[in-house]
Write an enzyme that holds these catalytic residues in place. Structure first.
Site, PDB file in Angstrom:
ATOM      1  N   HIS A 100       0.799  -1.222   0.000  1.00  0.00           N
ATOM      2  CA  HIS A 100       0.000   0.000   0.000  1.00  0.00           C
ATOM      3  C   HIS A 100       0.840   1.284   0.000  1.00  0.00           C
ATOM      4  O   HIS A 100       0.300   2.373  -0.186  1.00  0.00           O
ATOM      5  CB  HIS A 100      -0.996  -0.007   1.170  1.00  0.00           C
ATOM      6  CG  HIS A 100      -2.309   0.621   0.829  1.00  0.00           C
ATOM      7  ND1 HIS A 100      -3.466   0.386   1.553  1.00  0.00           N
ATOM      8  CD2 HIS A 100      -2.670   1.483  -0.160  1.00  0.00           C
ATOM      9  CE1 HIS A 100      -4.454   1.084   1.008  1.00  0.00           C
ATOM     10  NE2 HIS A 100      -3.998   1.757  -0.021  1.00  0.00           N
ATOM     11  N   ASP A 123     -10.102  -0.513   3.604  1.00  0.00           N
ATOM     12  CA  ASP A 123      -8.923  -1.096   4.260  1.00  0.00           C
ATOM     13  C   ASP A 123      -9.269  -1.529   5.692  1.00  0.00           C
ATOM     14  O   ASP A 123     -10.086  -0.883   6.356  1.00  0.00           O
ATOM     15  CB  ASP A 123      -7.834  -0.001   4.306  1.00  0.00           C
ATOM     16  CG  ASP A 123      -6.424  -0.534   4.482  1.00  0.00           C
ATOM     17  OD1 ASP A 123      -6.250  -1.554   5.179  1.00  0.00           O
ATOM     18  OD2 ASP A 123      -5.495   0.095   3.936  1.00  0.00           O
ATOM     19  N   HIS A 125      -7.036  -1.248   7.835  1.00  0.00           N
ATOM     20  CA  HIS A 125      -6.131  -0.353   8.560  1.00  0.00           C
ATOM     21  C   HIS A 125      -6.353   1.104   8.158  1.00  0.00           C
ATOM     22  O   HIS A 125      -6.957   1.377   7.119  1.00  0.00           O
ATOM     23  CB  HIS A 125      -4.677  -0.730   8.244  1.00  0.00           C
ATOM     24  CG  HIS A 125      -4.363  -2.186   8.445  1.00  0.00           C
ATOM     25  ND1 HIS A 125      -4.424  -3.110   7.420  1.00  0.00           N
ATOM     26  CD2 HIS A 125      -4.011  -2.872   9.555  1.00  0.00           C
ATOM     27  CE1 HIS A 125      -4.107  -4.317   7.885  1.00  0.00           C
ATOM     28  NE2 HIS A 125      -3.857  -4.208   9.188  1.00  0.00           N
ATOM     29  N   ASP A 127      -3.648   3.211   7.872  1.00  0.00           N
ATOM     30  CA  ASP A 127      -2.430   3.630   7.160  1.00  0.00           C
ATOM     31  C   ASP A 127      -2.134   5.108   7.381  1.00  0.00           C
ATOM     32  O   ASP A 127      -1.750   5.842   6.476  1.00  0.00           O
ATOM     33  CB  ASP A 127      -2.530   3.277   5.659  1.00  0.00           C
ATOM     34  CG  ASP A 127      -2.566   1.760   5.445  1.00  0.00           C
ATOM     35  OD1 ASP A 127      -2.211   1.009   6.382  1.00  0.00           O
ATOM     36  OD2 ASP A 127      -2.961   1.330   4.347  1.00  0.00           O
ATOM     37  N   HIS A 140       4.118   0.956   4.291  1.00  0.00           N
ATOM     38  CA  HIS A 140       2.736   0.671   3.836  1.00  0.00           C
ATOM     39  C   HIS A 140       1.695   1.007   4.915  1.00  0.00           C
ATOM     40  O   HIS A 140       0.505   1.055   4.616  1.00  0.00           O
ATOM     41  CB  HIS A 140       2.574  -0.782   3.346  1.00  0.00           C
ATOM     42  CG  HIS A 140       2.404  -1.812   4.418  1.00  0.00           C
ATOM     43  ND1 HIS A 140       1.712  -3.001   4.215  1.00  0.00           N
ATOM     44  CD2 HIS A 140       2.823  -1.841   5.708  1.00  0.00           C
ATOM     45  CE1 HIS A 140       1.717  -3.715   5.336  1.00  0.00           C
ATOM     46  NE2 HIS A 140       2.385  -3.046   6.246  1.00  0.00           N
ATOM     47  N   ASP A 227      -7.402  -1.759  -0.507  1.00  0.00           N
ATOM     48  CA  ASP A 227      -6.472  -2.728   0.084  1.00  0.00           C
ATOM     49  C   ASP A 227      -7.265  -4.023   0.234  1.00  0.00           C
ATOM     50  O   ASP A 227      -8.326  -4.037   0.879  1.00  0.00           O
ATOM     51  CB  ASP A 227      -6.024  -2.172   1.449  1.00  0.00           C
ATOM     52  CG  ASP A 227      -4.977  -3.018   2.140  1.00  0.00           C
ATOM     53  OD1 ASP A 227      -4.960  -4.253   1.933  1.00  0.00           O
ATOM     54  OD2 ASP A 227      -4.196  -2.442   2.924  1.00  0.00           O
ATOM     55  N   ASP A 229      -6.893  -6.380   2.054  1.00  0.00           N
ATOM     56  CA  ASP A 229      -7.108  -6.804   3.448  1.00  0.00           C
ATOM     57  C   ASP A 229      -8.316  -6.110   4.084  1.00  0.00           C
ATOM     58  O   ASP A 229      -8.700  -6.423   5.212  1.00  0.00           O
ATOM     59  CB  ASP A 229      -5.832  -6.694   4.298  1.00  0.00           C
ATOM     60  CG  ASP A 229      -5.431  -5.262   4.665  1.00  0.00           C
ATOM     61  OD1 ASP A 229      -6.299  -4.386   4.776  1.00  0.00           O
ATOM     62  OD2 ASP A 229      -4.214  -5.043   4.869  1.00  0.00           O
ATOM     63  N   GLU A 272      -1.878  -4.816  -2.158  1.00  0.00           N
ATOM     64  CA  GLU A 272      -1.588  -5.806  -1.110  1.00  0.00           C
ATOM     65  C   GLU A 272      -1.910  -7.249  -1.498  1.00  0.00           C
ATOM     66  O   GLU A 272      -1.944  -8.120  -0.632  1.00  0.00           O
ATOM     67  CB  GLU A 272      -2.271  -5.438   0.226  1.00  0.00           C
ATOM     68  CG  GLU A 272      -1.731  -4.139   0.870  1.00  0.00           C
ATOM     69  CD  GLU A 272      -0.384  -4.280   1.586  1.00  0.00           C
ATOM     70  OE1 GLU A 272       0.021  -5.427   1.873  1.00  0.00           O
ATOM     71  OE2 GLU A 272       0.254  -3.236   1.830  1.00  0.00           O
TER      72      GLU A 272
HETATM   73  N1  LIG Z   1      -1.416  -1.349   4.050  1.00  0.00           N
HETATM   74  C1  LIG Z   1      -1.383  -2.143   5.100  1.00  0.00           C
HETATM   75  N2  LIG Z   1      -1.669  -3.413   4.961  1.00  0.00           N
HETATM   76  N3  LIG Z   1      -1.015  -1.619   6.261  1.00  0.00           N
HETATM   77  C2  LIG Z   1      -0.860  -2.347   7.478  1.00  0.00           C
HETATM   78  C3  LIG Z   1      -0.312  -1.480   8.570  1.00  0.00           C
HETATM   79  C4  LIG Z   1      -0.163  -2.213   9.869  1.00  0.00           C
HETATM   80  C5  LIG Z   1       0.268  -1.344  11.028  1.00  0.00           C
HETATM   81  N4  LIG Z   1      -0.728  -0.357  11.342  1.00  0.00           N
HETATM   82  C6  LIG Z   1       1.609  -0.677  10.749  1.00  0.00           C
HETATM   83  O1  LIG Z   1       1.727   0.516  10.714  1.00  0.00           O
HETATM   84  O2  LIG Z   1       2.593  -1.351  10.557  1.00  0.00           O
HETATM   85 MN   LIG Z   2      -3.576  -0.487   3.564  1.00  0.00          MN
HETATM   86 MN   LIG Z   3      -4.587  -2.900   5.232  1.00  0.00          MN
END
Ligand SMILES: NC(=[NH2+])NCCC[C@H](N)C(=O)O
Ligand SMILES: [Mn+2]
Ligand SMILES: [Mn+2]
Length: 300
Positions: A100, A123, A125, A127, A140, A227, A229, A272
């Site tokens: 990402h 997502d 998350h 991010d 990411h 994303d 996920d 991702e």
């Molecule tokens: N694009 C993603 N899958 N991001 C996941 C981030 C996970 C976590 N919040 C981190 O900063 O490491």
């Molecule tokens: Mn993401």
């Molecule tokens: Mn994510």
């Protein structure tokens, strides 16, 4: 939906996180039949191939905890250049990740074309980390913060301007894993977030109706950053940071169909997808099916 000239750009980037394989995402998505699927709907599709990404030794740059910072800056800049060209030609950029972190380059290439670019961040998350709040040092987990102008100067200044997006033009959908610093930033900036609680409680129909209505009223273009996920790991197992309790395959199709109906998108990315962690290319296949719905595919 209006027929579009879609330019596909692959970004074999895996330096924004630590699990190998996500650099093969663009190949997996193409292999799952993306181009044919979009052409069958009646769009004109051009594959611009992949952005070249360096594969450096995995070392920290001396003065930062951001992993692979220099290589990510370089790759993001190359992507931003390519995306900007596509926008200048008036075409629709469809960007394939890669992790990402590539959204940094996508948004840098897109946003100078708009006064008020909207972003849908689909997502698990937020991010929204910076070097200071990140638990991992993985870039990411930072692209949305970077696009708001918050983070390492080498990242926020790609294409020589910052910020790329205003907080009030962002809608996050599907969140269920936020770090403390991300929560603080969301509250401080008033970013609109539909967590899984809202998705469960309101249903995806209402979530999308509200999101579309909100963005329509205030933006002059909308980028979808999807994303994989964001989906439940049962439906999209081939991702590096899966979080249980996600958006279903069906809800995701509905979301894409509603975006197609509203016809508000001006660019999109699917990120991702990690074929090494996947089950028989299931996640790439899901990405292609969702892209079909997003670009107006109908059963009848
Ligand atoms: N694009 C993603 N899958 N991001 C996941 C981030 C996970 C976590 N919040 C981190 O900063 O490491
Ligand atoms: Mn993401
Ligand atoms: Mn994510």
């Amino acid at each position: 939906m209006k027929k579009k000239n879609i330019s596909v750009i692959g970004v074999p980037m895996d330096l924004g996180q630590m699990r190998r394989g996500v650099d093969m995402g663009p190949s997996a998505i193409r292999y799952a039949g993306l181009l044919e699927r979009l052409e069958a709907i009646g769009h004109t599709v051009t594959d611009l191939g992949d952005i070249q990404i360096d594969q450096p030794e995995r070392v920290h740059t001396a003065d930062t905890n951001l992993r692979n910072l220099d290589a990510v800056v370089k790759g993001s800049t190359a992507l931003a250049d390519q995306v900007k060209k596509v926008k200048t030609d008036g075409d629709f950029p469809l960007i394939l990740g890669g992790d990402h972190s590539i959204a940094i380059g996508s948004l840098a290439g897109i946003s100078s074309n708009y006064e008020n670019l909207g972003v849908i961040w689909y997502d698990a998350h937020g991010d929204l980390n910076t070097g200071d709040t990140s638990p991992s040092g993985n870039i990411h987990g930072m692209p949305l913060a970077v696009s708001l102008g918050i983070g390492h100067e080498d990242l926020v200044n790609i294409h020589d301007y910052t910020p790329k997006v205003k907080p009030e033009n962002i809608v996050i959908i599907g969140a269920r894993s936020l770090d403390e610093g991300e929560r603080v930033l969301i509250k401080e900036k008033g970013i609109r977030v539909y967590t899984m609680h809202e998705v469960d409680r309101m249903g995806m129909t209402k979530v999308m109706e509200e999101s579309i209505e909100y963005l329509k009223g205030r933006t002059d273009g909308v980028h979808l950053s999807l994303d994989l996920d964001g989906l439940d790991p049962n439906d999209a197992p081939g991702v590096g940071t899966p979080v249980i309790g996600g958006i279903s395959y069906r809800e995701s199709h509905l979301a894409m169909e509603m975006l197609a109906e509203a016809d508000i998108l001006t660019s999109a990315e699917f990120v991702e997808v990690n074929p090494i962690l996947d089950e028989k290319n299931k996640t790439a296949t899901v990405a292609v099916a969702l892209a079909g719905s997003l670009f107006g595919e109908k059963l009848l």
